[in-house]
Design a protein around this motif. Structure first.
Motif, mmCIF file in Angstrom:
data_model
loop_
_atom_site.group_PDB
_atom_site.id
_atom_site.type_symbol
_atom_site.label_atom_id
_atom_site.label_comp_id
_atom_site.label_asym_id
_atom_site.label_seq_id
_atom_site.Cartn_x
_atom_site.Cartn_y
_atom_site.Cartn_z
ATOM 1 N N ARG A 102 2.380 1.961 -3.324
ATOM 2 C CA ARG A 102 1.430 2.536 -4.275
ATOM 3 C C ARG A 102 1.335 4.042 -4.052
ATOM 4 O O ARG A 102 1.473 4.833 -4.999
ATOM 5 N N SER A 103 1.156 4.440 -2.794
ATOM 6 C CA SER A 103 0.974 5.872 -2.531
ATOM 7 C C SER A 103 2.270 6.629 -2.849
ATOM 8 O O SER A 103 2.248 7.721 -3.415
ATOM 9 N N VAL A 106 2.681 7.189 -6.551
ATOM 10 C CA VAL A 106 1.822 8.284 -7.025
ATOM 11 C C VAL A 106 2.459 9.622 -6.677
ATOM 12 O O VAL A 106 2.561 10.525 -7.515
ATOM 13 N N GLN A 107 2.935 9.726 -5.426
ATOM 14 C CA GLN A 107 3.554 10.990 -4.991
ATOM 15 C C GLN A 107 4.770 11.326 -5.870
ATOM 16 O O GLN A 107 4.939 12.458 -6.312
ATOM 17 N N ARG A 114 11.488 10.977 -3.094
ATOM 18 C CA ARG A 114 10.479 9.916 -3.061
ATOM 19 C C ARG A 114 11.043 8.609 -3.639
ATOM 20 O O ARG A 114 10.813 7.532 -3.111
ATOM 21 N N ASN A 139 0.842 -1.209 0.000
ATOM 22 C CA ASN A 139 0.000 0.000 0.000
ATOM 23 C C ASN A 139 0.868 1.247 0.000
ATOM 24 O O ASN A 139 0.623 2.207 -0.743
ATOM 25 N N LEU A 140 1.885 1.198 0.865
ATOM 26 C CA LEU A 140 2.794 2.328 0.990
ATOM 27 C C LEU A 140 3.448 2.640 -0.351
ATOM 28 O O LEU A 140 3.566 3.805 -0.774
#
Lengths: 522, 716
Positions: free
Chosen positions: A423-424, A427-428, A444, A420-421
């Motif tokens: 994925r976010s 995106v960032q 990032r 999950n981490l």
């Protein structure tokens, strides 16, 4: 049942029959637990398959060999009914309707990529797939047989001639003439070893007169590196007696096929004495005096409705005893020491048919029970057993299994969180790139990289955890099998199913109880 | 035209030797020829075929082994008198089986080879050649090495008697009377001679020879010098040649060459447009072919090639088709014939079985008595132990008349047993105890049913010498085994050659002492293969040898009290020095050894080895790359992006792999030999450099010639 090498392939055949292949180049067919036939080649069987090539309604065993040979053997006799040759090693043998014409064919493929299909032979061939020169071959074979018989006859004739002048001469010795009453004697005994040699079973082969043994070949399975062992003394060490040390790694009865070359010192031809001796199942245990050893804590107790004399008979047959044991009165006790690890083994017969076997080795106890039961033809046998050390270890294994399970769950949860981490973060990072915020994007991606590394590490841990879990589960399964082997017949299957139930319900105390007394209920 | 021949087995007699089967010329109206064969039981069998059944014409009583069987008769008449050589005797039979001649020769040894031409009889024992005319001794010659075969050029064409001896030392010796006319060098030890085309060609001077390493050649023996016409190598690594015949089996008017080999391969060569023969057809029998001849035996009108094998089978390869097309009736008859044959054989077998059982019982009973003896049945083993030039390994071939049960191989020197594709026996290596029983190799070969021939390959190390023993046990009752011994000599990888390059820098080893010519010869025999056991005539002798692995050479010349050995390889000299001094000490002979070491020779030998080393290392590297390159090829779809050098590796992948497989451990052997060279070089200087060997090995991996030479020179 146990085979001599790693089993590399199994293939179901007709009914209860199945084909097997070993890593040493053996293929064969079993019916249930009885072996029908087997053959050994210097090549390796790459693939085996059951296929009815001669249309007689029974599958043949098709073997693809490492030298590119393919042969079809009758499931009953192992006789070759068809063969073909490829240029390189066979990769696989399968069957299928490859041409989509409704007829199943046998398909063989070689490692070079050559594929050949074989249609089953028609009715009119009557199972005769070999080419027309089969009759020629038969004639050849018969003539060869005739020639062999003629040769044998001539041998006897010449022998009779030699008997005319019975005086043994120097030249005769060289030609290999020996007294007709020469006999070969063999004896098996336990040798406790010395400083230079570890303890072993000793096979002593000797002649009965002044003839010497030039060499001894012993063909036996599973106890030598290859399939044979050779003893060839140098010229000055020749004598009429040869001692061969044997150390069978497993407790199985082994047939020793002995070939001894007997003659005189300067002979160029030797008589070959062939004989077969069976190495008793528990030959690697030496008789020792009962008081010298402290009795092992683990034991198996059972009651058999058998005369103690019969049990002593079994003892004489399965162990190498210096002299046959005899049963005198009710409390009868023998003690053995293992030549492999010096472990102790006690066998006691009490009055009332109660037998107690004390040893710390649960496998050995199982082997003894099974061997005794098959010798005495006992169909069902319930026992009481206790192996404190082994059970303690098993307990630890079970605890570990639990641990591994929980670790596994935790790791899976962690991984979900991490993904999950990721994925976010991805995106960032992409957002940052689109916005042209290079500094942030770099940050990032570095984070992402670290996370990825963590994930890989975690995966490795998970892998290790999993293999360990598998090993432990295997140990548990083995323990159940071992507990089963302490019993015979119905109690055996009962113990195994009861143990499995106990594991399923996670009730360890019941599990150990079952292993001890054989049932869950008290 | 494709040649297709069908196999027919006629009859089995006893074990047969080389060249012991002939076809009698067709006589009268009968078109089929009779077969006459002599076996090692001493029986001469003559039979013809009638309706697919062998019908015996005559059969003689058993006696001594028959070594040769030839046909003869007055010149320009049908050659239909049968001559056999047994022991030291020659017997003659008419075609009806009546003995008309029994000639006890004055030879002390057994006859090994025989040739007959009219009233002239040419006989050879191991080293002796004798010429008789009308059974009167005429000429005599003592050969330098074993004689394998003898031939005489056709008298009607050449107008003089010109015998040719095939000798083991790779020479054909052409004689005139009792004197040597000249020697012809051939590429291998010749085992058989035959007249080209059966009559020596147009000039009558052409002879075909076959060698024990499988080569074939034609030479014209003119009055003054030999003219080599053609020579065929042994590319396919087939067995040695045992028999040659000429016969027009194709029916095109030109005679083909029939060749039988000791690995059971029968070949037919034809002369199409060129003078050089081309292989047209081959057929593999399972055992060695002792003699071969073309003719018409089985059926009128169909020519065939008849071969007799070691175990006594007479087998024909006939042009008669197996399935005749003319109606089904005939076919039915054929199978009926077969059936009756089979059933009669079965009956015979049953009868024999009963008899054998009775005898077996008797034999068992005799083992109860204390005075009786039990003798071992003698069986004959046909064995051959030869050095292969191509891969510098020995091959041991064992052949028995009946099926082999198992073979135990034992050696007291370290040797490697290599796998041979042809043999199907299951090998099992047993653990060895070098102390106290001095076994370095103990291996059993358990043979599959019906194996009568076993081939083993052995790799030896020079300098390590001893004996290899093979215990052969056939599948026959009462069970017996026979032991055969083979010497692994100190310079086991050397082979005799005709000449050497004298310009190479040589190291010399000189021996002086109180020894006889025979003694020093026996030491040379002990050290080197292919040297005749008999002490050569004359008072000095020179032999040349070549190392089959490295290509270095050795010259040995010696006489009474003096010996001189020259080699460009220091290791060879070092081994010789060690072995010779040991042998001399054993016999308590005081030897004065001096040596002259040529520094240049080490550099020369290294230069000789280096290309081989480089090639092998490159090969190993290439083979290493093949798998990776193949994967790239599969991934990328094509190989255009690769460098040409990698592309060529891919293209030659199969050849490279095959070559690599063919010579396992080649590189290791080279390394070992260079290390030996290094140690030996400094041994002669009196320094021990064993500590520097690891450095050398490191150096070898780098593989730089100059660096290597510098290392050899610097490391003092």
């Amino acid at each position: 049942m146990s085979e001599t090498e790693t089993v590399t392939a199994l293939s179901p055949m007709y009914g209860s029959r199945f084909g097997y292949a070993l890593s040493n180049g053996t293929v064969g067919v079993y019916d249930k637990t009885a072996r029908y036939w087997r053959i050994k080649s210097k090549n390796h069987a790459m693939s085996i398959h059951a296929f009815d090539l001669n249309s007689d309604g029974v599958c043949e065993l098709i073997t693809g060999w490492s030298n590119g040979k393919v042969d079809a053997r009758s499931d009953r006799t192992g006789e070759v009914i068809f063969k073909d040759n490829f240029a390189s090693s066979i990769a696989g043998v399968v069957e299928g309707d490859y041409r989509m014409d409704g007829s199943t064919q046998l398909i063989c493929c070689s490692v070079d990529g050559e594929v050949r299909g074989y249609l089953p032979g028609g009715e009119e061939m009557k199972g005769n797939l070999m080419d027309t020169s089969a009759e020629q071959d038969l004639i050849r074979e018969l003539s060869q047989k005739k020639q062999n018989l003629l040769l044998e006859l001539r041998n006897y004739e010449e022998n009779a001639k030699a008997e005319q002048n019975t005086q043994l001469k120097e030249a005769d010795g060289q030609r290999g003439v020996i007294p007709a009453n020469t006999q070969l004697q063999t004896s098996l005994s336990v040798n406790l070893g010395s400083d230079s040699q570890s303890a072993h079973v000793e096979l002593c082969i000797s002649t009965t007169n002044d003839t010497i043994i030039r060499a001894v070949l012993i063909f036996a399975e599973g106890i030598f590196e290859g399939e044979s062992h050779v003893v060839h003394p140098s010229l000055q060490n020749l004598s009429g007696c040869v001692r061969v040390p044997l150390t069978p790694p497993k407790d199985v009865p082994v047939d020793l096929h002995i070939k001894a070359f007997v003659g005189y010192r300067n002979s160029t031809q030797f008589h070959v004495f062939e004989l077969t001796r069976q190495l008793p199942r528990f030959s690697m245990y030496a008789l020792s005096s009962p008081d010298s050893a402290t009795e092992p804590l683990s034991f198996v107790n059972c009651t058999m409705n058998e005369r103690p004399q019969r049990i002593v008979m079994w003892l004489n047959q399965s162990f190498l005893l210096p002299e046959d044991a005899e049963f005198q009165s009710a409390p009868f006790q023998v003690c053995f020491t293992s030549l492999r690890n010096a472990g102790q083994l006690f066998i006691k017969i009490k009055s009332g048919g109660e037998i107690s076997i004390s040893t710390d080795d649960i496998d050995l106890a199982g082997d003894i029970i099974q061997s005794m039961a098959s010798f005495l033809a006992i169909e069902d046998l319930q026992v009481e057993a206790d192996f404190p050390a082994y059970f303690e270890e098993l307990k630890k294994v079970l605890v570990k299994v639990d641990e591994h399970h929980s670790v596994n769950q935790r790791l899976t949860a962690d991984m979900a969180e991490h993904s999950n981490l990721i994925r976010s973060m991805l995106v960032q990072a992409e957002d940052a790139r689109l916005l042209g915020d290079m500094k942030n994007m770099k940050k990032r991606y570095i984070e992402l990289y670290d996370l990825n590394r963590d994930l890989i590490n975690q995966y490795k841990i998970r892998c290790n955890n999993h293999t360990e879990l598998l090993n432990n589960l295997k140990a548990v399964n083995q323990a159940i099998q071992r507990a089963g082997r302490l019993r015979v017949g119905k109690p055996k299957t009962q113990v195994i199913t009861a143990c499995r139930d106990a594991i399923r319900s996670n009730n360890f105390n019941v599990l150990f109880r079952i292993m001890r007394v054989g049932t869950a209920s008290s | 035209m494709e040649l297709s021949l069908a196999r027919v087995d006629y009859l089995q007699v006893g074990v047969t030797a080389q060249k012991t089967m002939r076809l009698l010329p067709a006589s009268g109206r009968a078109a089929t020829q009779k077969v006459v064969v002599g076996d090692q039981d001493g029986v001469v069998t003559c039979f013809g075929m009638k309706k697919g059944e062998p019908v015996p014409v005559f059969k003689t009583l058993p006696g001594q082994k028959i070594a040769r069987l030839e046909l003869g008769g007055a010149l320009n008449t049908p050659q239909e008198k049968i001559f056999v050589a047994t022991g030291s005797e020659v017997r003659g039979f008419t075609k009806r089986g009546k003995q008309f001649l029994s000639f006890e020769t004055n030879l002390t040894e057994n006859i090994k080879a025989m040739h007959i031409s009219g009233a002239d009889l040419f006989l050879c024992a191991s080293y002796i050649y004798n010429h008789y005319c009308d059974c009167k001794d005429k000429h005599y010659y003592l050969s330098g090495d074993k004689i394998n075969d003898v031939l005489c050029l056709p008298v009607d064409k050449v107008n003089s008697i010109t015998p040719v001896l095939a000798c083991q030392d790779r020479l054909l010796r052409v004689l005139q009377g009792s004197d040597l006319l000249y020697e012809v060098e051939v590429p291998g030890p010749p085992t058989v001679l035959a007249l080209n085309n059966g009559n020596g060609g147009d000039s009558g001077e052409e002879i075909v020879y076959g060698t024990s390493d499988g080569k074939l050649g034609l030479t014209q023996i003119t009055a003054s010098a030999p003219v080599h016409k053609w020579e065929i190598g042994n590319e396919k690594k087939r067995g040695g040649i045992l028999c040659i015949d000429s016969f027009d089996i194709v029916g095109d008017g030109v005679k083909e060459l029939l060749v039988g080999r000791d690995d059971g391969v029968l070949e037919i060569y034809s002369f199409e447009s060129v003078d050089e023969p081309v292989l047209r057809y081959d057929y593999a029998l399972s055992e060695s072919i002792a003699s071969v001849q073309g003719g018409c035996v089985g059926k009128d009108g169909y020519d065939e090639v008849l071969a007799s094998t070691y175990s006594g089978w007479l087998t024909g390869l006939t042009t008669e088709p197996v399935h005749r097309e003319g109606g089904s009736g005939e076919e039915l008859k054929l199978s009926q014939e077969m059936q009756s044959k089979i059933s009669s054989l079965r009956n015979e077998l049953e009868h024999l079985q009963m008899k054998v059982l009775q005898e077996r019982e008797k034999y068992q009973q005799s083992s109860q008595s204390s005075t009786a003896v039990s003798s071992v049945p003698a069986f004959s083993v046909n064995d051959k132990f030869t050095l292969n030039k191509d891969d510098a390994s020995y091959s041991l071939i064992l052949e028995v008349q009946t099926a082999i049960d198992n073979v135990l191989v034992q050696s007291d020197v370290p040797i490697d047993l290599l796998d041979v594709d042809k043999n199907s026996a299951v090998v099992s290596f047993s653990s060895c105890d070098s102390e106290p029983n001095s076994n370095f190799l103990l291996a059993t070969y358990r043979c599959q049913a019906n194996t009568t021939r076993l081939e083993l390959k052995i790799r030896s190390i020079e300098g390590q010498y001893g004996t290899l023993q093979a215990y052969v046990t056939p599948r026959i009752q009462p069970k017996t085994c026979q032991v055969h011994q083979y010497q692994i000599k100190p310079l086991s990888l050397h082979q005799r050659t005709h000449s050497i390059d004298h310009d190479r820098p040589m190291n010399t080893l000189m021996l002086k002492g109180q020894f006889s010519f025979a003694e020093i010869h026996s030491w040379v025999v002990f050290c080197l293969p292919e040297v005749p056991e008999k002490t050569p005539a004359g008072d000095s002798v020179t032999f040349y040898f070549q190392n089959t692995f490295l290509g270095t050479q050795l010259e040995s010349s010696y006489r009474k009290g003096e010996g001189c050995f020259k080699s460009d390889n220091i290791s060879t000299i070092s081994i010789l020095k060690d072995v010779l001094s040991k042998e001399a000490t054993k016999r308590k002979i005081n030897l004065n050894i001096s040596y002259d070491i040529n520094e240049e020779s080490v550099r020369h030998t290294l230069k000789l080895i280096h290309p081989k080393l480089e090639y092998q290392q490159l090969l190993a590297k290439k083979v290493h790359l093949i798998d990776a390159l193949r994967e790239l090829q599969v991934h990328e779809g094509n190989v255009d992006f690769l460098l040409p050098k990698y592309r060529s590796i891919l293209e030659e992948a199969d050849q490279l792999l095959e070559e690599y497989k063919k010579q396992p451990a080649h590189l290791e052997r080279l390394y070992g030999m260079i290390t030996d060279l290094f140690i030996d070089k400094f041994k002669f200087k009196g320094t021990n450099v064993k500590t520097k060997v690891p450095l050398l090995l490191e150096m070898l991996d780098g593989c730089e010639q100059d660096g290597l030479i510098a290392f050899f020179e610097a490391a003092a």
